[in-house]
Design an enzyme around this catalytic site. Structure first.
Site, PDB file in Angstrom:
ATOM      1  N   SER A  17       0.729  -1.139  -0.009  1.00 29.90           N
ATOM      2  CA  SER A  17       0.013  -0.058  -0.091  1.00 29.90           C
ATOM      3  C   SER A  17       0.720   1.310   0.012  1.00 29.90           C
ATOM      4  CB  SER A  17      -0.979  -0.009   1.198  1.00 29.90           C
ATOM      5  OG  SER A  17      -1.686  -1.014   1.140  1.00 29.90           O
ATOM      6  N   GLU A  42      -1.756 -18.621   0.523  1.00 30.56           N
ATOM      7  CA  GLU A  42      -1.890 -18.912   1.760  1.00 30.56           C
ATOM      8  C   GLU A  42      -3.362 -20.021   1.993  1.00 30.56           C
ATOM      9  OE1 GLU A  42      -3.859 -16.453   4.630  1.00 30.56           O
ATOM     10  OE2 GLU A  42      -2.518 -17.473   6.423  1.00 30.56           O
ATOM     11  N   ASN A  77     -14.520  -4.072   2.961  1.00 26.66           N
ATOM     12  CA  ASN A  77     -15.832  -4.679   2.796  1.00 26.66           C
ATOM     13  C   ASN A  77     -16.213  -4.430   1.497  1.00 26.66           C
ATOM     14  OD1 ASN A  77     -15.173  -5.982   4.989  1.00 26.66           O
ATOM     15  ND2 ASN A  77     -17.417  -5.447   6.098  1.00 26.66           N
TER      16      ASN A  77
END
Lengths: 379, 398
Positions: free
Chosen positions: B134, B251, B375
Site C-alpha cells: 500500500s 495462503e 468490505n
C-alpha cells in the site's frame, strides 16, 4: 477431511436439478398451486417411480435406499430451488420420524406405504404460537384409548393416507400414534395459506379410537425433540434452495434490465446487495451440510442429542434469515416487476416467509441456542 | 462428504500438541496468547526467540518443500498445525510474512540464487519480513503505485524511491518486499517490479503510525534511493503485478481455523462476563450471543468447504466470501463485548491509556473491515468474480 460432495453426491445433485428443471417449471408450479389437489399427482408418481426420492431415508432392511442425510438434503435443496409443490417434504419428514421409532409391524407397514408412493404426513405443530407443546391428548377409559385435540401446519395432511400424530399422555409424557384419516372422529382440512407452494392442513381429532398396534412409540419425549430437529434440517434444505434461486434469478434480471444506458447489474448498490446475498446463501449451505453430516454421525452414536439440536438451531436460524433476506432483496432488485404476479421472485418470497416460521422462528432458534450456551441446559 | 480427519492426521495433531505443550513453558510461558492482531507490538524480542525455538523443532515453514527445510505438509496438516498452535496459545508469529508470503513467492517465482539467499534464514527463524504494497495514493486501488525503481548501471544496484504505508512491524523486521514502478511511462499493473529490500540502510526511514488504540503496529516506510542488488528483483522487470497477485493466492486459508480458535476464546470470555454480570438475562444480548456463536460455526464450515475445494489453488466461491464474513463478524463481536460490559466498558484500569483486551478488540476490529481489502472492495470482487456482474468503471467520474 473432505467437506465436499463425493462423485455420487454430485451426480445426485445434477440429476435432481435436471429432473426438476424439466418437471417443476414456473408454469407447472403455478398450475399445481391453482389445482384443487394443491399439487400434481402425476408428478408425484414420477418422483416416486422414476426418482425414488421417497425411499432415500427408508432403511435398506425395509427395502428403502437407506441413503444418508447429505443425499436427502441435496434433493430437498433442489426442490426448494424449483419451488417444487409436492408431498415430498411431508414424506421425507415422516420417514425421518419413523427411523427414530422402534421396529414394530406398524412402522414397517408405514415404510412399505411410503415406498409404494402413499402420502404419510406428520402432525407436530400445534395451532398456538408455542410450538413446543403439543395440543393433542391421549385418554384411556375402560380399556379403550382415544385421541383428541388438534394439530396445525401438517404438510400435505389433507391428502395423506396415514398421519403420524404426537399426543400427550395423562402423565405429561408424549406418545406417537399412526391414524387413518378415514377413522371416525378424524377431520383434516386443507389450510388456506399465503404461500401456496407448500400446501398445509389442520388436523382435528374428536375421541378417535386407537388400538395398541397404532402406537408407534409409548414414550416419545426424546423422539419429539429429535424429530423437530430433523424436520428443521429438512426445511433448511428447502430454504437454501430458495435463497440460491432468489439470488440467481435476481442477478440474471439485473443483467438484462437497462437504465441510464447501463445494465443495472453494473451499479455498485446492486452488486453489493448481490454479494451480501451470496454470503448469506453460502453460509446457510455450509451449516446445512454440517447439520446433515451431524445427523449421520448422530445416527451411529458418534455425537449426542445436544449436538444434533444445536446443529438444527444454528442451521435453521441462518437459513431462515438467508431465504428471507435473499427473496426480499430479490424483489427490490427486480424493481417494479418484483411485485407483480407474473415474476417468480414473489413465489420465493412467500415460500421464504412460510418456511421461516414453520417449526419455530429464527429468534426461537437463537433463544434455544442461547439457553444451551448461557443457561447450561436446553429448555 | 465428511468432517473428520484421517487417523494419520490425528497422530500428526498429537505430535504438534505435545511439542507445543513441552515448549511453551519456561521463558516462553509469558508469550502465550500474546502478540496477536492488535497486540503485535508486545514481546517482540521474546517472540523472535520463539521463532528460533520453532525452527529447532521444524515447525517453521511446514508447508515448504523438504529441500528448503519444510515438511511439505498437506493442507490438512497445515490446518491442524494452525489449530493446535492457537489452542496452545502460541504467540502471534513474527515469522508469519516470511513463512507464508515471501517464502512461497520465492519458491514459485524466485531464482535459485534468491532461494538460496533468502529461504534458509526465514526457515531458521533468523530473518523477519514485512510487506510493502500500500501507498498513500494506492490503497484499495493498489495498481496506482507510484514508488519508483531505477537500475543504477554504475553502482550495479536498484535504487528505490517512494513511500509505503500500513507496513506491519516494519520497525521490527529485517527485510521488506516492495512493489515499485520500473517503467516510468507505465500505468496500472504494467511496468512494475517486485523487490527484496533490506530495511536497515540509510535510504530507509520508518515512522510508526499511532492508532486509535494508542499503540503502533503499522508504519510508514520512506524510501529515498534505498538500494538492493541486481539479484533482488523477483521475476522479470514488469512482472511485479503477476508476482504480487500470485502471492495473495498462496495462503489457501490454512490459517483460518486457527484464527477462529482465537475468536472462540474471545467469544468465550464475553460469555463468561455475561454470565457473571447478568447480561446473559437480557433477551437482546442472548440473541446476539447466539448469533455470534452461529457466525463462528458458519465460518468454520465455510472454511472446511474452502479447504476441501479445488486442488489447483484457484479461489472457490467460499474463499471469496471469507474475508467479508470474518471481518464483519469480528467487528460485531467487538461491539457485543462493549454491550455486555455496559458502562464498565468505558473504564481504563491501568496507566494513562492501557486498554484491556476487550477494549482493544472493540477498537481494533474497526480495522478488520478495512485492511486486506475493505468490505466494499470485497463485495465488488464477489459480485464480479463469483456472480459475473460488470466490472467497476475506471477513471474520473463524469
Amino acid at each position: 477431511m473432505k467437506f465436499a460432495f463425493t462423485d455420487e453426491q454430485r451426480m445426485l445433485r445434477d440429476t435432481s436439478q435436471a429432473f426438476l428443471a424439466d418437471t417443476s417449471s414456473s408454469r407447472a408450479v403455478r398450475m399445481a398451486c391453482a389445482s384443487d389437489r394443491g399439487f400434481d399427482d402425476a408428478l408425484w408418481r414420477r418422483v416416486c417411480d422414476d426418482m425414488y426420492w421417497q425411499g432415500i431415508l427408508v432403511p435398506e432392511e425395509n427395502d428403502g435406499l437407506g441413503l444418508g442425510w447429505v443425499e436427502m438434503v441435496i434433493v430437498l435443496e433442489a426442490a426448494g430451488e424449483r419451488l417444487l409443490t409436492s408431498p415430498l417434504f411431508a414424506v421425507a419428514q415422516s420417514a425421518a420420524a419413523l427411523t427414530q421409532c422402534p421396529k414394530t409391524a406398524c412402522r414397517d407397514a408405514l415404510f412399505g406405504s411410503i415406498l409404494a408412493g402413499d402420502i404419510v404426513a406428520l402432525a407436530l405443530s400445534n395451532p398456538s404460537s408455542d410450538w413446543h407443546c403439543v395440543d393433542a391428548r391421549v385418554d384411556t377409559s375402560e380399556g379403550v384409548t382415544h385421541l383428541s385435540g388438534e394439530a396445525g401446519f401438517v404438510s400435505c395432511g389433507y391428502a395423506a393416507e396415514h398421519v403420524l400424530v404426537a399426543a400427550q399422555n395423562a402423565d405429561d409424557t408424549l406418545s406417537l400414534w399412526c391414524i387413518n384419516p378415514s377413522q371416525e372422529g378424524v377431520r383434516i382440512e386443507r389450510t388456506p395459506t399465503m404461500d401456496q407452494t407448500r400446501p398445509m392442513a389442520h388436523l382435528y381429532m374428536d375421541a378417535v379410537t386407537v388400538s395398541n398396534e397404532q402406537c408407534l412409540l409409548a414414550d416419545a419425549n426424546e423422539w419429539f425433540n429429535r424429530t423437530l430437529a430433523l424436520s428443521r434440517i429438512l426445511t433448511v434444505a428447502d430454504q437454501v434452495g430458495i435463497a440460491q434461486a432468489s439470488l440467481d434469478i435476481s442477478v440474471a434480471y439485473t443483467k438484462e434490465r437497462s437504465q441510464f444506458d447501463r445494465t443495472i447489474a453494473s451499479f455498485q448498490a446492486i452488486k453489493h446487495k448481490a454479494a451480501d446475498m451470496m454470503l448469506k446463501v453460502e453460509s446457510a449451505r455450509s451449516l446445512l451440510y454440517y447439520a446433515a453430516c451431524t445427523v449421520d454421525a448422530w445416527s451411529v452414536g458418534q455425537v449426542n442429542d445436544e449436538a444434533l439440536l444445536e446443529a438444527a438451531y444454528m442451521a435453521s436460524a441462518c437459513a431462515s434469515d438467508a431465504a428471507f433476506f435473499n427473496a426480499g432483496s430479490g424483489i427490490q432488485m427486480h424493481g417494479g416487476v418484483g411485485i407483480t404476479e407474473e415474476y417468480d421472485i414473489q413465489l420465493y418470497f412467500k415460500r421464504a416467509r412460510a418456511t421461516e416460521s414453520f417449526l419455530g422462528r429464527p429468534s426461537d432458534m437463537r433463544e434455544s441456542l442461547a439457553s444451551q450456551l448461557l443457561d447450561g441446559a436446553a429448555p | 462428504m465428511k468432517l473428520t480427519f484421517s487417523a494419520a492426521d490425528e497422530l500428526f495433531r498429537e505430535e504438534v500438541a505435545d511439542w507445543l505443550n513441552d515448549n511453551l513453558t519456561g521463558e516462553f510461558a509469558e508469550v502465550r496468547y500474546r502478540g496477536g492482531p492488535g497486540d503485535e507490538h508486545h514481546f517482540v524480542t521474546e517472540r523472535k526467540a520463539w521463532e528460533r525455538r520453532l525452527a529447532v523443532g521444524r515447525w517453521t515453514c511446514i508447508g515448504w518443500p523438504e529441500q528448503w527445510g519444510g515438511r511439505a505438509a498437506s493442507i490438512e496438516q497445515q490446518v491442524i498445525f494452525h489449530e493446535e498452535y492457537a489452542r496452545a496459545g502460541g504467540p502471534g508469529r513474527m515469522g508469519h510474512i516470511g513463512d507464508t508470503l515471501t517464502g512461497p513467492t520465492l519458491l514459485a517465482f524466485g531464482s535459485e540464487t534468491q532461494k538460496a539467499t533468502y529461504l534458509p534464514p526465514i526457515r531458521n527463524g533468523e530473518v523477519f519480513w514485512s510487506q510493502g504494497y500500500s501507498e498513500p495514493g494506492a490503497g484499495s486501488d493498489l495498481a496506482a503505485i507510484r514508488s519508483r525503481a531505477e537500475f543504477d548501471e554504475d553502482a550495479g544496484q536498484w535504487k528505490i524511491t517512494g513511500q509505503k504505508v500500513w507496513t506491519s512491524l516494519a520497525h521490527e523486521s529485517d527485510y521488506v518486499f516492495v512493489l515499485a514502478r520500473i517503467d516510468r511511462d507505465s500505468t496500472r499493473h504494467h511496468g512494475l517490479g517486485f523487490f527484496l529490500v533490506a530495511l536497515n540502510q540509510p535510504g530507509v526511514t520508518i515512522r510508526p503510525i499511532t492508532q486509535l488504540t494508542g499503540t503502533a503496529e503499522f508504519n510508514e516506510v520512506y524510501f529515498d534511493e534505498a538500494v538492493c542488488g541486481p539479484d533482488d528483483l523477483v521475476g522479470a522487470p514488469g512482472d511485479g503485478w503477476k508476482v504480487a497477485m500470485g502471492l495473495l493466492g498462496f495462503e489457501r486459508g490454512v490459517s483460518t481455523l486457527g484464527q477462529q480458535m482465537l475468536f472462540q476464546t474471545e467469544l468465550d470470555e464475553i460469555i463468561r462476563i455475561a454470565k457473571v454480570n447478568g447480561a446473559s438475562r437480557d433477551p437482546d444480548i442472548r440473541q446476539r450471543i447466539a448469533e455470534a456463536h452461529i457466525g463462528l460455526k458458519t465460518m468454520r464450515y465455510n472454511s472446511m468447504r474452502m479447504l476441501s475445494g479445488t486442488e489447483d489453488g484457484s479461489l472457490s466461491r467460499e474463499a471469496m466470501i471469507y474475508k467479508l464474513y470474518w471481518s464483519s463478524w469480528h467487528r460485531n463481536l467487538g461491539k457485543l463485548a462493549m454491550d455486555v460490559l455496559g458502562p464498565d466498558a468505558e473504564l481504563i484500569e491501568n496507566g494513562p491509556y492501557d486498554l484491556n483486551r476487550l477494549q482493544s478488540l472493540f477498537l481494533f476490529t474497526r480495522a478488520d473491515t478495512i485492511y486486506g481489502g475493505t468490505n466494499q472492495i470485497q463485495r465488488n470482487l464477489i459480485a464480479e468474480r463469483a456472480l459475473g456482474m460488470p466490472k467497476e468503471p475506471r477513471g474520473p467520474a463524469k
